[in-house]
Design a protein around this motif. Structure first.
Motif, PDB file in Angstrom:
ATOM      1  N   SER A 328       0.842  -1.199   0.000  1.00 25.73           N
ATOM      2  CA  SER A 328       0.000   0.000   0.000  1.00 25.73           C
ATOM      3  C   SER A 328       0.876   1.246   0.000  1.00 25.73           C
ATOM      4  O   SER A 328       1.980   1.245   0.540  1.00 25.73           O
ATOM      5  CB  SER A 328      -0.921  -0.001   1.221  1.00 25.73           C
ATOM      6  OG  SER A 328      -0.181  -0.270   2.398  1.00 25.73           O
ATOM      7  N   SER A 329       0.367   2.285  -0.632  1.00 25.29           N
ATOM      8  CA  SER A 329       1.124   3.528  -0.757  1.00 25.29           C
ATOM      9  C   SER A 329       0.297   4.673  -0.205  1.00 25.29           C
ATOM     10  O   SER A 329      -0.899   4.785  -0.500  1.00 25.29           O
ATOM     11  CB  SER A 329       1.460   3.789  -2.234  1.00 25.29           C
ATOM     12  OG  SER A 329       2.136   5.016  -2.382  1.00 25.29           O
ATOM     13  N   ASN A 331       1.015   8.239  -0.398  1.00 25.19           N
ATOM     14  CA  ASN A 331       1.616   9.477  -0.905  1.00 25.19           C
ATOM     15  C   ASN A 331       3.089   9.620  -0.543  1.00 25.19           C
ATOM     16  O   ASN A 331       3.597  10.731  -0.418  1.00 25.19           O
ATOM     17  CB  ASN A 331       0.837  10.705  -0.377  1.00 25.19           C
ATOM     18  CG  ASN A 331      -0.603  10.717  -0.831  1.00 25.19           C
ATOM     19  OD1 ASN A 331      -0.918  10.302  -1.949  1.00 25.19           O
ATOM     20  ND2 ASN A 331      -1.494  11.176   0.040  1.00 25.19           N
ATOM     21  N   GLN A 362       6.320   0.717 -10.357  1.00 22.36           N
ATOM     22  CA  GLN A 362       5.139   1.532 -10.666  1.00 22.36           C
ATOM     23  C   GLN A 362       4.435   1.930  -9.379  1.00 22.36           C
ATOM     24  O   GLN A 362       4.447   1.186  -8.397  1.00 22.36           O
ATOM     25  CB  GLN A 362       4.167   0.759 -11.566  1.00 22.36           C
ATOM     26  CG  GLN A 362       4.732   0.379 -12.927  1.00 22.36           C
ATOM     27  CD  GLN A 362       3.731  -0.365 -13.773  1.00 22.36           C
ATOM     28  OE1 GLN A 362       2.567  -0.522 -13.388  1.00 22.36           O
ATOM     29  NE2 GLN A 362       4.166  -0.825 -14.944  1.00 22.36           N
ATOM     30  N   SER A 363       3.830   3.101  -9.416  1.00 19.65           N
ATOM     31  CA  SER A 363       3.062   3.597  -8.266  1.00 19.65           C
ATOM     32  C   SER A 363       1.781   4.221  -8.791  1.00 19.65           C
ATOM     33  O   SER A 363       1.814   5.261  -9.463  1.00 19.65           O
ATOM     34  CB  SER A 363       3.873   4.619  -7.481  1.00 19.65           C
ATOM     35  OG  SER A 363       3.114   5.132  -6.407  1.00 19.65           O
ATOM     36  N   GLU A 364       0.644   3.573  -8.496  1.00 21.20           N
ATOM     37  CA  GLU A 364      -0.647   4.084  -8.941  1.00 21.20           C
ATOM     38  C   GLU A 364      -1.761   3.456  -8.097  1.00 21.20           C
ATOM     39  O   GLU A 364      -1.608   2.350  -7.569  1.00 21.20           O
ATOM     40  CB  GLU A 364      -0.881   3.784 -10.420  1.00 21.20           C
ATOM     41  CG  GLU A 364      -0.813   2.311 -10.782  1.00 21.20           C
ATOM     42  CD  GLU A 364      -0.968   2.079 -12.276  1.00 21.20           C
ATOM     43  OE1 GLU A 364      -1.066   0.897 -12.652  1.00 21.20           O
ATOM     44  OE2 GLU A 364      -0.987   3.057 -13.052  1.00 21.20           O
ATOM     45  N   ASN A 365      -2.857   4.192  -7.974  1.00 22.27           N
ATOM     46  CA  ASN A 365      -4.032   3.714  -7.233  1.00 22.27           C
ATOM     47  C   ASN A 365      -3.674   3.264  -5.811  1.00 22.27           C
ATOM     48  O   ASN A 365      -4.110   2.203  -5.347  1.00 22.27           O
ATOM     49  CB  ASN A 365      -4.728   2.567  -7.979  1.00 22.27           C
ATOM     50  CG  ASN A 365      -5.219   3.001  -9.354  1.00 22.27           C
ATOM     51  OD1 ASN A 365      -5.599   4.149  -9.546  1.00 22.27           O
ATOM     52  ND2 ASN A 365      -5.203   2.068 -10.294  1.00 22.27           N
ATOM     53  N   ASN A 366      -2.866   4.073  -5.137  1.00 17.79           N
ATOM     54  CA  ASN A 366      -2.444   3.781  -3.766  1.00 17.79           C
ATOM     55  C   ASN A 366      -1.732   2.436  -3.641  1.00 17.79           C
ATOM     56  O   ASN A 366      -1.802   1.777  -2.604  1.00 17.79           O
ATOM     57  CB  ASN A 366      -3.644   3.815  -2.815  1.00 17.79           C
ATOM     58  CG  ASN A 366      -4.242   5.205  -2.702  1.00 17.79           C
ATOM     59  OD1 ASN A 366      -3.518   6.206  -2.779  1.00 17.79           O
ATOM     60  ND2 ASN A 366      -5.556   5.272  -2.540  1.00 17.79           N
ATOM     61  N   GLU A 367      -1.078   2.018  -4.718  1.00 22.57           N
ATOM     62  CA  GLU A 367      -0.288   0.787  -4.712  1.00 22.57           C
ATOM     63  C   GLU A 367       1.126   1.087  -5.223  1.00 22.57           C
ATOM     64  O   GLU A 367       1.305   1.897  -6.125  1.00 22.57           O
ATOM     65  CB  GLU A 367      -0.918  -0.290  -5.604  1.00 22.57           C
ATOM     66  CG  GLU A 367      -2.045  -1.056  -4.963  1.00 22.57           C
ATOM     67  CD  GLU A 367      -2.455  -2.245  -5.819  1.00 22.57           C
ATOM     68  OE1 GLU A 367      -3.396  -2.947  -5.413  1.00 22.57           O
ATOM     69  OE2 GLU A 367      -1.825  -2.465  -6.884  1.00 22.57           O
ATOM     70  N   TYR A 368       2.059   0.415  -4.626  1.00 20.47           N
ATOM     71  CA  TYR A 368       3.457   0.514  -5.059  1.00 20.47           C
ATOM     72  C   TYR A 368       3.905  -0.887  -5.458  1.00 20.47           C
ATOM     73  O   TYR A 368       3.908  -1.802  -4.636  1.00 20.47           O
ATOM     74  CB  TYR A 368       4.329   1.072  -3.932  1.00 20.47           C
ATOM     75  CG  TYR A 368       5.728   1.431  -4.365  1.00 20.47           C
ATOM     76  CD1 TYR A 368       5.998   2.657  -4.969  1.00 20.47           C
ATOM     77  CD2 TYR A 368       6.775   0.541  -4.162  1.00 20.47           C
ATOM     78  CE1 TYR A 368       7.275   2.997  -5.352  1.00 20.47           C
ATOM     79  CE2 TYR A 368       8.068   0.872  -4.552  1.00 20.47           C
ATOM     80  CZ  TYR A 368       8.319   2.099  -5.154  1.00 20.47           C
ATOM     81  OH  TYR A 368       9.587   2.419  -5.539  1.00 20.47           O
ATOM     82  N   ARG A 369       4.283  -1.064  -6.725  1.00 17.45           N
ATOM     83  CA  ARG A 369       4.606  -2.384  -7.273  1.00 17.45           C
ATOM     84  C   ARG A 369       6.054  -2.404  -7.744  1.00 17.45           C
ATOM     85  O   ARG A 369       6.510  -1.494  -8.445  1.00 17.45           O
ATOM     86  CB  ARG A 369       3.693  -2.726  -8.455  1.00 17.45           C
ATOM     87  CG  ARG A 369       2.211  -2.736  -8.128  1.00 17.45           C
ATOM     88  CD  ARG A 369       1.369  -2.788  -9.390  1.00 17.45           C
ATOM     89  NE  ARG A 369       1.657  -4.002 -10.158  1.00 17.45           N
ATOM     90  CZ  ARG A 369       0.968  -5.134 -10.027  1.00 17.45           C
ATOM     91  NH1 ARG A 369      -0.050  -5.198  -9.166  1.00 17.45           N
ATOM     92  NH2 ARG A 369       1.263  -6.188 -10.752  1.00 17.45           N
TER      93      ARG A 369
END
Length: 378
Positions: A328-329, A331, A362-369
């Motif tokens: 989970s990310s 910000n 990648q970081s998008e939709n409150n996810e960090y992959r």
């Protein structure tokens, strides 16, 4: 490295030996090819004509090239090469200079054999046994009528000897230099990898000790269990991970222990999912490649106020290993992307695999992959 250079030096000298053996044997082969009886006087004369060029080769190969050309004193090498050629030419007794008009001061004796016979005296002729014709000795090439002047011919042959010698010498020098550069790059690579790996260790222990410090006040029993887990991980990092490569099973066990340690600290509000291969093939990988992704995930992907998650998935395919970490990310993706451990892993990946790997962040939709795919080294 020294053993390899000795082999190359031996091969270089062997090539020189083969060339000069062929040159020395060529007069014998010429007689055999023409069906003539071997005249050892002719053979010795041919060898004596070859001798000045062999002396020139020895001086050039063992004196001029090592002490002048290899040390980048090109002008001195050209000067001394020219002086050596002129000196050997001047001392060569087999080169007879011609007088103006093309006549030699002292014609060779073999030319005297082909002079027309003197006019016979008149008188009765008696049958005489016919004398077999005498075979004239072939003069040296630079003494043949109509050929290039002896000096020009000698210099051209000398240039051929010097040029061939320099070409072979520089060829083997380039091979040795390339081998030394590869050894130097390998040594530099190993040194940098060791430096980066030792940077990972303090960073890892610092985070783990902070976790234990937080557990001491919350749950003493869990803190004790954490210390035991940490001891196993320290053994791996300090002893096993000093090797260039380790079995994949040990790296997976290390990751599993780390996740177990983190589960002791965090409550059920953090969703931790792990998917590791049940059957682990016997392959070798560089140690401590995946731990930085998990460290960053637990450090930046967990919030005590909001529901958090961390998922680790690893798949072993036929020729590659795929590791995916999703967390989970909140910000803080920029801070996570610039972590010290992650930068070290990027450098190690470039040094280890050049461009033969995949690292997708990648970081998008409150996810960090983070997806890492590395080849399996045979």
């Amino acid at each position: 490295m020294e053993k390899q250079e000795r082999r190359q030096k031996l091969l270089e000298n062997l090539i020189y030996l083969i060339i000069w053996v062929v040159i020395l044997v060529s007069p014998l082969l010429e007689h055999k090819y023409n069906g003539e009886t071997i005249n050892w006087n002719d053979i010795f004369r041919a060898w004596k004509m070859i001798a000045p060029f062999f002396i020139l080769f020895l001086i050039n190969n063992y004196v001029l090239i090592p002490f002048l050309l290899i040390r980048k004193k090109s002008w001195l090498y050209l000067l001394f090469s020219l002086l050596t050629v002129c000196l050997i030419f001047a001392l060569n007794p087999f080169v007879k200079l011609k007088r103006p008009g093309g006549m030699e001061k002292h014609p060779p004796r073999e030319f005297m054999m082909n002079r027309p016979p003197k006019e016979e005296m008149p008188g009765p002729k008696f049958p005489m046994e016919k004398e077999p014709p005498r075979q004239a000795m072939r003069p040296p090439m630079w003494q043949m009528p109509g050929m290039i002047s002896p000096m020009v011919n000698f210099i051209l042959t000398a240039i051929l000897v010097l040029g061939l010698n320099v070409a072979i010498k520089l060829l083997f020098k380039s091979i040795r230099d390339e081998h030394r550069m590869k050894e130097l790059e390998k040594h530099t690579l190993q040194t940098e990898l060791e430096y980066l790996k030792h940077q990972i260790n303090p960073h890892f222990f610092m985070n783990t000790l902070n976790n234990i410090h937080a557990l001491i006040d919350l749950d003493t029993e869990k803190a004790k269990e954490t210390v035991l887990e940490l001891s196993k991980m320290m053994r791996y990092v300090l002893y096993d991970a000093t090797q260039p490569t380790l079995p994949l099973a040990k790296e997976i066990a290390f990751l599993d222990n780390y996740i177990g340690l983190m589960k002791l600290r965090y409550t059920d509000q953090v969703e931790i999912g792990v998917s590791l291969p049940e059957e682990i093939p016997n392959v070798q990988i560089p140690p401590l490649l995946f731990i930085s992704f998990l460290e960053n995930a637990f450090k930046h992907g967990i919030s005590y106020r909001r529901k958090s998650f961390i998922h680790l998935s690893m798949k072993v395919k036929e020729n590659e290993i795929e590791c995916l970490v999703i967390n989970s990310s909140f910000n803080n993706a920029t801070e996570q992307h610039k972590g010290i451990g992650l930068e070290n892993v990027k450098k190690r990946l470039r040094l280890l695999y050049d461009n033969d790997y995949t690292l997708d962040i990648q970081s998008e939709n409150n996810e960090y992959r983070v997806l890492l795919i590395i080849p399996i080294q045979s």
